[in-house]
Design a protein around this motif. Structure first.
Motif, PDB file in Angstrom:
ATOM      1  N   TRP A  44       0.851  -1.185   0.000  1.00 12.43           N
ATOM      2  CA  TRP A  44       0.000   0.000   0.000  1.00 12.43           C
ATOM      3  C   TRP A  44       0.891   1.242   0.000  1.00 12.43           C
ATOM      4  CZ3 TRP A  44      -3.505   2.227   4.317  1.00 12.43           C
ATOM      5  CH2 TRP A  44      -4.468   3.067   3.743  1.00 12.43           C
ATOM      6  N   ILE A  45       0.940   2.016   1.106  1.00 11.47           N
ATOM      7  CA  ILE A  45       1.759   3.236   1.152  1.00 11.47           C
ATOM      8  C   ILE A  45       3.148   2.943   1.722  1.00 11.47           C
ATOM      9  CG2 ILE A  45       1.839   5.617   2.029  1.00 11.47           C
ATOM     10  CD1 ILE A  45      -1.219   5.373   2.392  1.00 11.47           C
ATOM     11  N   PHE A  46       3.259   1.883   2.498  1.00 13.08           N
ATOM     12  CA  PHE A  46       4.474   1.622   3.266  1.00 13.08           C
ATOM     13  C   PHE A  46       5.547   0.980   2.386  1.00 13.08           C
ATOM     14  CE2 PHE A  46       0.763   1.137   6.056  1.00 13.08           C
ATOM     15  CZ  PHE A  46       0.990   2.201   6.924  1.00 13.08           C
ATOM     16  N   ASP A  47       6.790   1.479   2.542  1.00 10.85           N
ATOM     17  CA  ASP A  47       7.949   0.905   1.849  1.00 10.85           C
ATOM     18  C   ASP A  47       8.502  -0.247   2.682  1.00 10.85           C
ATOM     19  OD1 ASP A  47       7.777   2.695  -0.211  1.00 10.85           O
ATOM     20  OD2 ASP A  47       9.215   4.106   0.648  1.00 10.85           O
ATOM     21  N   ILE A  48       8.513  -1.435   2.096  1.00  9.75           N
ATOM     22  CA  ILE A  48       9.057  -2.601   2.799  1.00  9.75           C
ATOM     23  C   ILE A  48      10.573  -2.648   2.641  1.00  9.75           C
ATOM     24  CG2 ILE A  48       8.940  -5.105   3.037  1.00  9.75           C
ATOM     25  CD1 ILE A  48       6.336  -3.662   3.778  1.00  9.75           C
ATOM     26  N   MET A  49      11.049  -2.511   1.410  1.00  8.95           N
ATOM     27  CA  MET A  49      12.489  -2.500   1.146  1.00  8.95           C
ATOM     28  C   MET A  49      12.738  -1.831  -0.201  1.00  8.95           C
ATOM     29  SD  MET A  49      13.051  -6.533   0.144  1.00  8.95           S
ATOM     30  CE  MET A  49      14.738  -6.317  -0.357  1.00  8.95           C
ATOM     31  N   ASN A  50      13.973  -1.380  -0.405  1.00  4.65           N
ATOM     32  CA  ASN A  50      14.353  -0.770  -1.680  1.00  4.65           C
ATOM     33  C   ASN A  50      15.830  -1.031  -1.953  1.00  4.65           C
ATOM     34  OD1 ASN A  50      15.713   1.075  -0.030  1.00  4.65           O
ATOM     35  ND2 ASN A  50      14.055   2.553  -0.121  1.00  4.65           N
ATOM     36  N   SER A  51      16.267  -0.622  -3.125  1.00  3.15           N
ATOM     37  CA  SER A  51      17.639  -0.897  -3.546  1.00  3.15           C
ATOM     38  C   SER A  51      18.671  -0.094  -2.764  1.00  3.15           C
ATOM     39  CB  SER A  51      17.789  -0.587  -5.039  1.00  3.15           C
ATOM     40  OG  SER A  51      17.418   0.764  -5.315  1.00  3.15           O
ATOM     41  N   GLU A  52      18.256   1.000  -2.137  1.00  6.05           N
ATOM     42  CA  GLU A  52      19.179   1.836  -1.358  1.00  6.05           C
ATOM     43  C   GLU A  52      19.314   1.390   0.089  1.00  6.05           C
ATOM     44  OE1 GLU A  52      17.662   5.734  -1.804  1.00  6.05           O
ATOM     45  OE2 GLU A  52      18.194   5.899  -3.933  1.00  6.05           O
ATOM     46  N   GLY A  53      18.645   0.298   0.455  1.00  4.42           N
ATOM     47  CA  GLY A  53      18.725  -0.211   1.829  1.00  4.42           C
ATOM     48  C   GLY A  53      17.797   0.481   2.786  1.00  4.42           C
ATOM     49  N   GLY A  54      16.744   1.125   2.283  1.00  2.00           N
ATOM     50  CA  GLY A  54      15.781   1.797   3.148  1.00  2.00           C
ATOM     51  C   GLY A  54      14.558   0.924   3.402  1.00  2.00           C
ATOM     52  N   GLY A  55      13.480   1.576   3.833  1.00  2.00           N
ATOM     53  CA  GLY A  55      12.256   0.852   4.125  1.00  2.00           C
ATOM     54  C   GLY A  55      12.269   0.222   5.508  1.00  2.00           C
ATOM     55  N   LEU A  56      11.200  -0.520   5.784  1.00  2.00           N
ATOM     56  CA  LEU A  56      11.070  -1.153   7.095  1.00  2.00           C
ATOM     57  C   LEU A  56      12.164  -2.195   7.330  1.00  2.00           C
ATOM     58  CD1 LEU A  56       7.197  -1.649   7.124  1.00  2.00           C
ATOM     59  CD2 LEU A  56       8.484  -0.028   8.507  1.00  2.00           C
ATOM     60  N   LEU A  57      12.509  -2.935   6.285  1.00  2.00           N
ATOM     61  CA  LEU A  57      13.553  -3.950   6.436  1.00  2.00           C
ATOM     62  C   LEU A  57      14.919  -3.316   6.690  1.00  2.00           C
ATOM     63  CD1 LEU A  57      13.802  -7.071   6.252  1.00  2.00           C
ATOM     64  CD2 LEU A  57      14.502  -6.761   3.886  1.00  2.00           C
TER      65      LEU A  57
END
Length: 316
Positions: A44-57
């Motif tokens: 939905w709106i929440f970022d779980i993970m991304n290529s830059e190492g951000g998000g909840l993970l």
């Protein structure tokens, strides 16, 4: 009543959470621009993970790393207790040793008594060992006699041997017929499952939504003839692929631009898009498959078997 109300509220909360999970889209964004690949996985709106190492993970990993980097408090050394020397256990003395201690020294009668005690002890030990050897030999002999007494199995009769060797032709034919029937039944079941699962599978595929598809390709080659041939091949492949995928999945285009670059050694391959999927579509497709399978295959088979049983009963 209060307990029942609490249980009802808990059930409603669980159902609400399940509905939210089924309705909310899960997916992500991807892009390959100027030779750099980036991605984002979102719920939905929440970022779980991304290529830059951000998000909840990424946040969770950073938090774990901080906990590991924190200096641990030195533990207080425990007072070492002095170990007490262990007392050696003395061996219990035999009766003849005790009697020897009580006998006075330099007494001829005492020496003769001591020799008698020692000889009696050695005799008793030798007799015990001899008795054990004799018992073992007796048990081995008894085992051999039992093996000899065992009767050999009787041979089968000539008729039974013939049946075992050649077998019955009727039984072989029946087994072959049963195998053929089982294979035909399995094939029919697989065909019925495939027919009832076609539309639900298409529903699942259509649930994957590819949005804002951006394609900007430049097919380059220094030779104009080779560049034109490459451009024709790649443009046919890309546009036909988009048409094929749009039949299976839900595809919404933003821009698709494929053009030749004559006299250029290096081309450009830029692409981006967003892919989303709802878990609710999979649940709906599963329910649809079950309903179609029950009303298409299970119920007709039961009705057919019931009719066959009734007709067999009437004939009797």
């Amino acid at each position: 009543m209060i307990v029942l109300k609490i249980l009802l509220y808990i059930l409603l909360a669980v159902l609400g959470i399940i509905l939210i999970v089924l309705i909310t889209p899960a997916g992500g964004e991807f892009s390959y621009i100027d030779g750099k690949f980036t991605y984002k996985v979102k719920l939905w709106i929440f970022d779980i993970m991304n290529s830059e190492g951000g998000g909840l993970l990424g946040w969770w990993k950073k938090r774990k790393a901080k906990k590991k980097d924190k200096p641990k408090k030195p533990k207080k050394p425990k007072p070492v207790k002095a170990k007490k020397p262990k007392k050696k256990k003395e061996r219990e003395k035999y009766e003849w040793e005790k009697e020897l201690e009580n006998i006075p020294v330099n007494d001829p009668e005492a020496e003769s008594i001591a020799e008698g005690l020692v000889s009696s002890e050695t005799v008793s030990e030798s007799t015990v060992s001899d008795v054990a050897d004799v018992s073992e030999s007796v048990s081995e002999a008894a085992g051999k006699d039992e093996k000899k007494k065992k009767k050999k199995p009787k041979h089968k009769k000539d008729d039974d041997l013939d049946d075992d060797i050649f077998g019955d032709d009727d039984e072989d034919d029946k087994a072959e017929d049963e195998e053929k029937k089982s294979l035909s039944d399995k094939i029919e079941k697989l065909i019925s499952i495939w027919e009832s699962a076609q539309r639900p599978m298409l529903k699942i595929f259509k649930g994957f939504k590819l949005r804002d598809l951006y394609i900007d390709f430049e097919i380059a080659d220094e030779d104009a003839c080779d560049c034109a041939l490459k451009y024709g091949k790649f443009s046919a492949l890309i546009y036909n692929g988009i048409a094929f995928f749009s039949q299976l999945f839900t595809v919404r285009l933003k821009t698709v631009d494929v053009r030749p670059a004559f006299g250029v050694s290096k081309g450009r391959w830029d692409a981006a898009g967003k892919l989303y999927f709802r878990l609710g579509t999979a649940v709906i497709a599963g329910a649809w498959f079950l309903i179609t399978y029950i009303f298409r295959t299970v119920l007709p088979e039961k009705l057919r078997k019931r009719k066959m049983k009734k007709s067999a009963a009437r004939q009797k």
